[in-house]
Design a protein around this motif. Structure first.
Motif, PDB file in Angstrom:
ATOM      1  N   LYS A  91       0.852  -1.197   0.000  1.00  0.00           N
ATOM      2  CA  LYS A  91       0.000   0.000   0.000  1.00  0.00           C
ATOM      3  C   LYS A  91       0.885   1.244   0.000  1.00  0.00           C
ATOM      4  CE  LYS A  91      -3.341  -2.372   2.900  1.00  0.00           C
ATOM      5  NZ  LYS A  91      -4.622  -2.571   2.557  1.00  0.00           N
ATOM      6  N   PRO A  92       0.520   2.238  -0.796  1.00  0.00           N
ATOM      7  CA  PRO A  92       1.350   3.456  -0.838  1.00  0.00           C
ATOM      8  C   PRO A  92       1.448   4.146   0.529  1.00  0.00           C
ATOM      9  CG  PRO A  92      -0.231   3.425  -2.659  1.00  0.00           C
ATOM     10  CD  PRO A  92      -0.624   2.310  -1.724  1.00  0.00           C
ATOM     11  N   ILE A  93       2.644   4.614   0.825  1.00  0.00           N
ATOM     12  CA  ILE A  93       2.871   5.424   2.019  1.00  0.00           C
ATOM     13  C   ILE A  93       2.506   6.868   1.687  1.00  0.00           C
ATOM     14  CG2 ILE A  93       4.611   6.337   3.609  1.00  0.00           C
ATOM     15  CD1 ILE A  93       6.187   3.719   3.137  1.00  0.00           C
ATOM     16  N   GLN A  94       1.669   7.469   2.507  1.00  0.00           N
ATOM     17  CA  GLN A  94       1.239   8.853   2.277  1.00  0.00           C
ATOM     18  C   GLN A  94       2.072   9.802   3.132  1.00  0.00           C
ATOM     19  OE1 GLN A  94      -0.939   9.438  -0.155  1.00  0.00           O
ATOM     20  NE2 GLN A  94      -1.055   7.223  -0.429  1.00  0.00           N
ATOM     21  N   ASN A  95       2.816  10.657   2.472  1.00  0.00           N
ATOM     22  CA  ASN A  95       3.606  11.671   3.174  1.00  0.00           C
ATOM     23  C   ASN A  95       2.949  13.039   3.006  1.00  0.00           C
ATOM     24  OD1 ASN A  95       5.658   9.964   4.201  1.00  0.00           O
ATOM     25  ND2 ASN A  95       6.594   9.885   2.170  1.00  0.00           N
ATOM     26  N   PHE A  96       3.305  13.953   3.861  1.00  0.00           N
ATOM     27  CA  PHE A  96       2.665  15.271   3.864  1.00  0.00           C
ATOM     28  C   PHE A  96       3.730  16.361   3.987  1.00  0.00           C
ATOM     29  CE2 PHE A  96      -0.351  12.139   5.323  1.00  0.00           C
ATOM     30  CZ  PHE A  96      -1.472  12.424   4.558  1.00  0.00           C
ATOM     31  N   TRP A  97       4.578  16.428   2.979  1.00  0.00           N
ATOM     32  CA  TRP A  97       5.666  17.398   2.981  1.00  0.00           C
ATOM     33  C   TRP A  97       5.174  18.746   2.472  1.00  0.00           C
ATOM     34  CZ3 TRP A  97       8.542  14.514   5.718  1.00  0.00           C
ATOM     35  CH2 TRP A  97       8.790  13.175   5.410  1.00  0.00           C
ATOM     36  N   ARG A  98       5.695  19.815   3.096  1.00  0.00           N
ATOM     37  CA  ARG A  98       5.355  21.172   2.657  1.00  0.00           C
ATOM     38  C   ARG A  98       6.427  21.759   1.744  1.00  0.00           C
ATOM     39  NH1 ARG A  98       1.152  23.403   5.370  1.00  0.00           N
ATOM     40  NH2 ARG A  98       0.392  22.239   7.185  1.00  0.00           N
ATOM     41  N   LYS A  99       7.681  21.346   1.957  1.00  0.00           N
ATOM     42  CA  LYS A  99       8.806  21.894   1.204  1.00  0.00           C
ATOM     43  C   LYS A  99       9.680  20.754   0.689  1.00  0.00           C
ATOM     44  CE  LYS A  99       9.085  25.935   4.275  1.00  0.00           C
ATOM     45  NZ  LYS A  99       9.953  26.633   5.244  1.00  0.00           N
ATOM     46  N   LEU A 100      10.370  21.034  -0.427  1.00  0.00           N
ATOM     47  CA  LEU A 100      11.225  20.008  -1.013  1.00  0.00           C
ATOM     48  C   LEU A 100      12.318  19.557  -0.062  1.00  0.00           C
ATOM     49  CD1 LEU A 100      11.816  20.994  -4.755  1.00  0.00           C
ATOM     50  CD2 LEU A 100      10.558  19.036  -3.851  1.00  0.00           C
ATOM     51  N   ASP A 101      12.839  20.484   0.754  1.00  0.00           N
ATOM     52  CA  ASP A 101      13.942  20.091   1.633  1.00  0.00           C
ATOM     53  C   ASP A 101      13.499  19.207   2.798  1.00  0.00           C
ATOM     54  OD1 ASP A 101      12.712  21.953   3.302  1.00  0.00           O
ATOM     55  OD2 ASP A 101      14.351  23.402   3.228  1.00  0.00           O
ATOM     56  N   GLU A 102      12.200  18.989   2.928  1.00  0.00           N
ATOM     57  CA  GLU A 102      11.704  18.041   3.937  1.00  0.00           C
ATOM     58  C   GLU A 102      11.697  16.606   3.410  1.00  0.00           C
ATOM     59  OE1 GLU A 102       8.473  20.963   6.191  1.00  0.00           O
ATOM     60  OE2 GLU A 102       7.766  19.481   4.744  1.00  0.00           O
ATOM     61  N   VAL A 103      11.729  16.441   2.097  1.00  0.00           N
ATOM     62  CA  VAL A 103      11.598  15.118   1.488  1.00  0.00           C
ATOM     63  C   VAL A 103      12.905  14.348   1.647  1.00  0.00           C
ATOM     64  CG1 VAL A 103      11.059  13.861  -0.631  1.00  0.00           C
ATOM     65  CG2 VAL A 103       9.963  16.079  -0.185  1.00  0.00           C
ATOM     66  N   PRO A 104      12.861  13.148   2.217  1.00  0.00           N
ATOM     67  CA  PRO A 104      14.091  12.372   2.412  1.00  0.00           C
ATOM     68  C   PRO A 104      14.623  11.835   1.082  1.00  0.00           C
ATOM     69  CG  PRO A 104      12.197  11.043   2.992  1.00  0.00           C
ATOM     70  CD  PRO A 104      11.662  12.420   2.692  1.00  0.00           C
ATOM     71  N   THR A 105      15.877  11.423   1.108  1.00  0.00           N
ATOM     72  CA  THR A 105      16.472  10.784  -0.075  1.00  0.00           C
ATOM     73  C   THR A 105      16.559   9.271   0.105  1.00  0.00           C
ATOM     74  OG1 THR A 105      18.709  11.124   0.802  1.00  0.00           O
ATOM     75  CG2 THR A 105      17.815  12.815  -0.693  1.00  0.00           C
ATOM     76  N   ARG A 106      16.343   8.802   1.321  1.00  0.00           N
ATOM     77  CA  ARG A 106      16.304   7.371   1.609  1.00  0.00           C
ATOM     78  C   ARG A 106      15.507   7.164   2.891  1.00  0.00           C
ATOM     79  NH1 ARG A 106      22.312   5.395   3.028  1.00  0.00           N
ATOM     80  NH2 ARG A 106      21.193   3.533   3.725  1.00  0.00           N
ATOM     81  N   THR A 107      14.980   5.975   3.064  1.00  0.00           N
ATOM     82  CA  THR A 107      14.186   5.653   4.248  1.00  0.00           C
ATOM     83  C   THR A 107      14.477   4.219   4.676  1.00  0.00           C
ATOM     84  OG1 THR A 107      12.336   4.839   2.914  1.00  0.00           O
ATOM     85  CG2 THR A 107      12.287   7.185   3.520  1.00  0.00           C
ATOM     86  N   PHE A 108      13.909   3.834   5.793  1.00  0.00           N
ATOM     87  CA  PHE A 108      14.010   2.456   6.264  1.00  0.00           C
ATOM     88  C   PHE A 108      13.525   1.486   5.185  1.00  0.00           C
ATOM     89  CE2 PHE A 108      11.832  -1.103   8.444  1.00  0.00           C
ATOM     90  CZ  PHE A 108      12.908  -1.653   9.135  1.00  0.00           C
ATOM     91  N   GLU A 109      12.417   1.839   4.545  1.00  0.00           N
ATOM     92  CA  GLU A 109      11.847   0.974   3.515  1.00  0.00           C
ATOM     93  C   GLU A 109      12.773   0.864   2.301  1.00  0.00           C
ATOM     94  OE1 GLU A 109       8.403   2.689   5.881  1.00  0.00           O
ATOM     95  OE2 GLU A 109      10.252   3.480   5.012  1.00  0.00           O
ATOM     96  N   SER A 110      13.352   1.984   1.882  1.00  0.00           N
ATOM     97  CA  SER A 110      14.248   1.927   0.718  1.00  0.00           C
ATOM     98  C   SER A 110      15.543   1.196   1.061  1.00  0.00           C
ATOM     99  CB  SER A 110      14.538   3.325   0.173  1.00  0.00           C
ATOM    100  OG  SER A 110      15.331   4.093   1.048  1.00  0.00           O
TER     101      SER A 110
END
Length: 197
Positions: free
Chosen positions: A123-142
């Motif tokens: 199931k898609p993970i829903q994120n709620f970022w307001r700015k590009l610099d909040e978006v991660p480049t890697r996560t536990f899942e990746s």
């Protein structure tokens, strides 16, 4: 219209953002193609690969794993002379290795679609970022996806590449919340994470 800022710049980029990026992709061959293109991007911009995508499809038999797995040295030499793609021998051989890995999973009765989607609990993970610099480049899942893909023989599948793949294929919704496509591709379903042991 306020799109995600990264998509502004040229028409094809905006079209890709509006029609593909972040939309859940559930087709094994198309997911394989996307992962191979993400690998080709390593060290480059996605815009570079997007502009060459049609050339890649032509050069690599529309990313048919059966055909690519049968490539010989002369096929790889032909690809190294193809100015329409990124001419990097490791990346080219990586697509051949990826095809063999894809077919090995298939031989075990594992669809590539199911293999990669397991890392977000299907199931898609829903994120709620307001700015590009909040978006991660890697996560536990990746991290877990990268680990698992490497174990079955894929190359150019580091965690950062895997996260970009997850974003593009809609496994995570990383459209910014002020982008109209955030709501379009969103879902309220929860998710579970499969561990890579």
């Amino acid at each position: 219209m306020k799109r995600c800022p990264w998509s502004e710049g040229f028409k094809e980029y905006r079209q890709y953002h509006d029609e593909e990026w972040g939309v859940p992709l559930r087709d094994s061959r198309m997911l394989f193609e996307l992962l191979m293109l993400e690998g080709a991007q390593a060290g480059l911009s996605w815009a570079t690969i997007l502009k060459k995508r049609d050339n890649y499809r032509l050069a690599f038999d529309n990313f048919d794993p059966v055909k690519i797995a049968s490539y010989k040295e002369e096929d790889q030499a032909r690809l190294m002379n193809n100015e329409g793609i990124v001419r990097n021998s490791l990346k080219i051989s990586g697509v051949v290795k990826g095809s063999n890995s894809y077919l090995a999973l298939q031989a075990l009765g594992i669809r590539f679609e199911d293999f990669v989607w397991q890392f977000v609990g299907n199931k898609p993970i829903q994120n709620f970022w307001r700015k590009l610099d909040e978006v991660p480049t890697r996560t536990f899942e990746s991290d877990n996806m990268s680990c698992a893909l490497k174990k079955v023989g894929f190359t150019f599948v580091g965690s950062t590449i895997c996260y970009a793949f997850m974003q593009a294929s809609g496994m995570v919704n990383d459209h910014l919340i002020n982008c109209p496509w955030h709501q379009i591709v969103s879902s309220t379903d929860s998710h579970l994470v499969a561990n890579c042991n």
